[in-house]
Design a protein around this motif. Structure first.
Motif, short mmCIF file in Angstrom:
data_model
loop_
_atom_site.label_atom_id
_atom_site.label_comp_id
_atom_site.label_asym_id
_atom_site.label_seq_id
_atom_site.Cartn_x
_atom_site.Cartn_y
_atom_site.Cartn_z
N PRO A 117 5.20 6.43 0.60
CA PRO A 117 4.12 7.32 -0.20
C PRO A 117 4.80 7.97 -1.10
N TYR A 132 4.23 -2.06 3.08
CA TYR A 132 4.50 -0.66 3.45
C TYR A 132 5.89 0.28 3.33
N TRP A 191 -6.81 2.77 7.52
CA TRP A 191 -8.14 2.69 6.90
C TRP A 191 -8.43 1.97 6.37
N VAL A 192 -7.49 1.01 6.28
CA VAL A 192 -7.63 -0.49 5.25
C VAL A 192 -8.91 -0.96 6.84
N ASP A 196 -1.19 5.62 8.43
CA ASP A 196 -2.60 6.15 7.74
C ASP A 196 -3.26 4.79 6.96
N GLU A 197 -2.02 4.00 6.24
CA GLU A 197 -2.96 2.77 5.79
C GLU A 197 -3.56 2.04 6.82
N LEU A 241 0.72 -0.74 0.38
CA LEU A 241 0.33 0.23 -0.45
C LEU A 241 1.12 1.56 0.06
N GLN A 242 0.55 2.08 -1.14
CA GLN A 242 1.06 3.34 -1.13
C GLN A 242 0.25 4.48 -1.05
N PRO A 243 0.38 5.23 0.11
CA PRO A 243 -0.53 6.21 0.20
C PRO A 243 -0.47 7.61 -0.72
N ASN A 268 -4.33 1.59 -4.96
CA ASN A 268 -4.88 0.24 -4.14
C ASN A 268 -6.33 0.56 -4.39
N THR A 269 -6.53 0.99 -4.02
CA THR A 269 -8.47 0.62 -3.76
C THR A 269 -8.98 0.16 -4.79
N ASN A 319 -4.95 6.77 -6.04
CA ASN A 319 -5.32 6.05 -4.92
C ASN A 319 -5.81 4.36 -5.66
#
Ligand code: BGP
Length: 468
Positions: free
Chosen positions: A300, A297, A359-360, A355-356, A218-220, A242-243, A238
């Motif tokens: 970002p 990770y 969020w996840v 953050d990731e 995951l790369q915010p 990611n999403t 994103n």
């Protein structure tokens, strides 16, 4: 500095078959998509890499000595099936039995990926993940491994679906080196998700013992500077990076808000995604059956809006400031002057991990237990001589700060059960070669001797704080 690890924390080191094993032609192994590509490129060879094929007992013993209780390895598909399908190669099967048994004998739990960037050459030439036959072959290979390797209780299907698709078809630094071939990239993402889901469904339907999941990096994406246009660019990137993959994995559907952004990227690049009837039902069925999630990770990206033509340069040498990335209709990567970077222009931002994680776990209820399956610092370590400890203080700082971010998220309720540093020992980096080192243990690539780094000693000190 972090003072204490949680009880029963999984504290491991990560490797990938092709990056450590060497012995690319030994004992009946088939070629991967890398062998001839690297040869033609002429920059560096995957042989003998860290010679893990022969030296695994030494590395596992070091892992044990320095307090690790787990290791990530991958099985090389072409050691088992040299062409990707057909008759299994007994010598390859035997090697992985020896490796797993050595791990277990040393109290090191193996976490095993079935695919870590090393597609069989025969299948690669036939379209790799763009060819749906590849999915059938992958499912058959996975089934074989589940039946055969009873020593393994923790499986991952595919490592970093996005990195593979992105590097092959957008960034152009993995074979077949396409640039901004957006149709192939998004199709590969979807097809790999499908392969993952079919394998999870098979694993559960057949009642194999153990746990299974997959690994996403995951790369915010943060807008820089913060403007509405840059925010939209960040949202598009994103969604694409990611999403889309998280939706497919943990929801079994691509949400309308995700697809609105993905479709915008596709349209602006004249690209298409083909979803066949039945695909979404397969994803749906698997979405709640993942036992855990492997989260890698590193960094970002900071982006600004960009409407010009796509172009990129890849920093594969460690010469600071030589990378650039501009993706038409998505965004361009910019430098945030407040954020330090590595020699390969990777942003160092531990809060991105926090953050990731938050969020996840808030967004995907099916994503239960999380392991950080890769995190680490690519660094030009300075060799200090035979038997001399290598001073890699910046790596300790990097890991310490990311670990603190992990523990903070955990304190706030995110179920993170472990951390695997990338990497266990120095190894070769796909598009960078041998000067981008990540290991706790230094590998002298001339002699294959291992030396201890300070980060390994620090890893051991922290290991000793567990369960006390
Ligand atoms: C991840 C991969 C690893 C590893 C790592 C570091 O994307 O899963 O295989 O290589 O990144 O990347 P690099 O070697 O490009 O520095």
């Amino acid at each position: 500095r972090v003072k204490k690890l949680p009880q029963n924390f999984v504290w491991g080191g990560a490797t990938a078959a092709y990056q450590v094993e060497g012995a690319t032609q030994a004992d009946g192994k088939g070629k991967t998509m890398w062998d001839d590509y690297l040869k033609a490129q002429g920059r560096f060879s995957p042989d003998p890499a860290s010679d893990f094929y022969h030296l695994y007992p030494e590395d596992i013993e070091l892992a044990k000595l320095y307090g690790l209780n787990a290791i990530r390895v991958s099985i090389s598909w072409t050691r088992i099936f040299p062409k990707g399908y057909g008759e299994p190669n007994q010598a390859g099967v035997d090697y992985y039995h020896r490796l797993f048994q050595c791990c277990l004998a040393n109290g090191i739990t193996p976490y095993v990926s079935l695919h870590h960037f090393d597609s069989p050459r025969t299948l690669f030439e036939d379209g790799d993940w763009l060819n749906r036959k590849n999915i059938d072959y992958f499912v058959a290979y996975a089934d074989f491994c589940f039946k055969e390797f009873k020593e393994v209780k923790n499986w991952f299907t595919i490592n970093e679906l996005i990195s593979l698709a992105f590097s092959q078809y957008i960034q152009g630094n993995f074979p077949p080196s396409h640039h901004f071939d957006v149709t192939s990239a998004i199709q590969a993402e979807h097809n790999e998700l499908l392969a993952h889901a079919r394998v999870v469904n098979l694993f559960k339907d057949k009642g194999y013992a153990g746990r299974i999941g997959l690994i996403h990096v995951l790369q915010p994406v943060y807008p820089y500077p913060q403007t509405p246009a840059n925010q939209h660019a960040a949202d598009c990137e994103n969604a694409f990076m990611n999403t889309f993959l998280l939706d497919g994995t943990f929801l079994g559907e691509y949400r309308p808000e995700t697809m609105a952004l993905v479709n915008e990227v596709l349209q602006k690049n004249d690209a298409r995604l083909k979803i066949e009837p039945g695909d979404m039902a397969i994803l749906k069925k698997a979405a709640s059956r993942n036992d855990y999630f492997g989260l890698n990770y590193y960094q970002p990206s900071f982006v600004a809006a960009y409407e010009g033509e796509s172009t990129n340069t890849f920093n594969g040498t460690g010469e600071k400031g030589t990378s650039s990335f501009k993706f038409k209709g998505v965004g361009q990567h910019v430098k945030n002057p407040e954020i330090p970077t590595t020699d390969w222009d990777w942003n160092i931002y531990p809060k991105g991990l926090y953050d990731e994680l938050k969020w996840v776990s808030a967004t995907y209820k099916n994503c239960k237990t999380i392991y950080i399956t890769e995190n680490g610092l690519g660094y030009k370590d300075t060799y200090a001589g035979v038997g001399q400890v290598i001073d890699d203080e910046p790596r300790i700082d990097y890991i310490d700060q990311h670990l603190a971010a992990l523990l903070q998220a955990r304190k706030e309720g995110v179920d993170v059960q472990g951390y695997f540093v990338w990497s266990l020992q120095d190894q070769f980096s796909w598009a960078n070669g041998y000067n981008k080192r990540y290991g706790l243990f230094y590998v002298n690539f001339e002699t294959q001797a291992r030396e201890i780094k300070k980060s390994a000693q620090w890893f051991k000190e922290l290991a000793d704080t567990m369960n006390t």
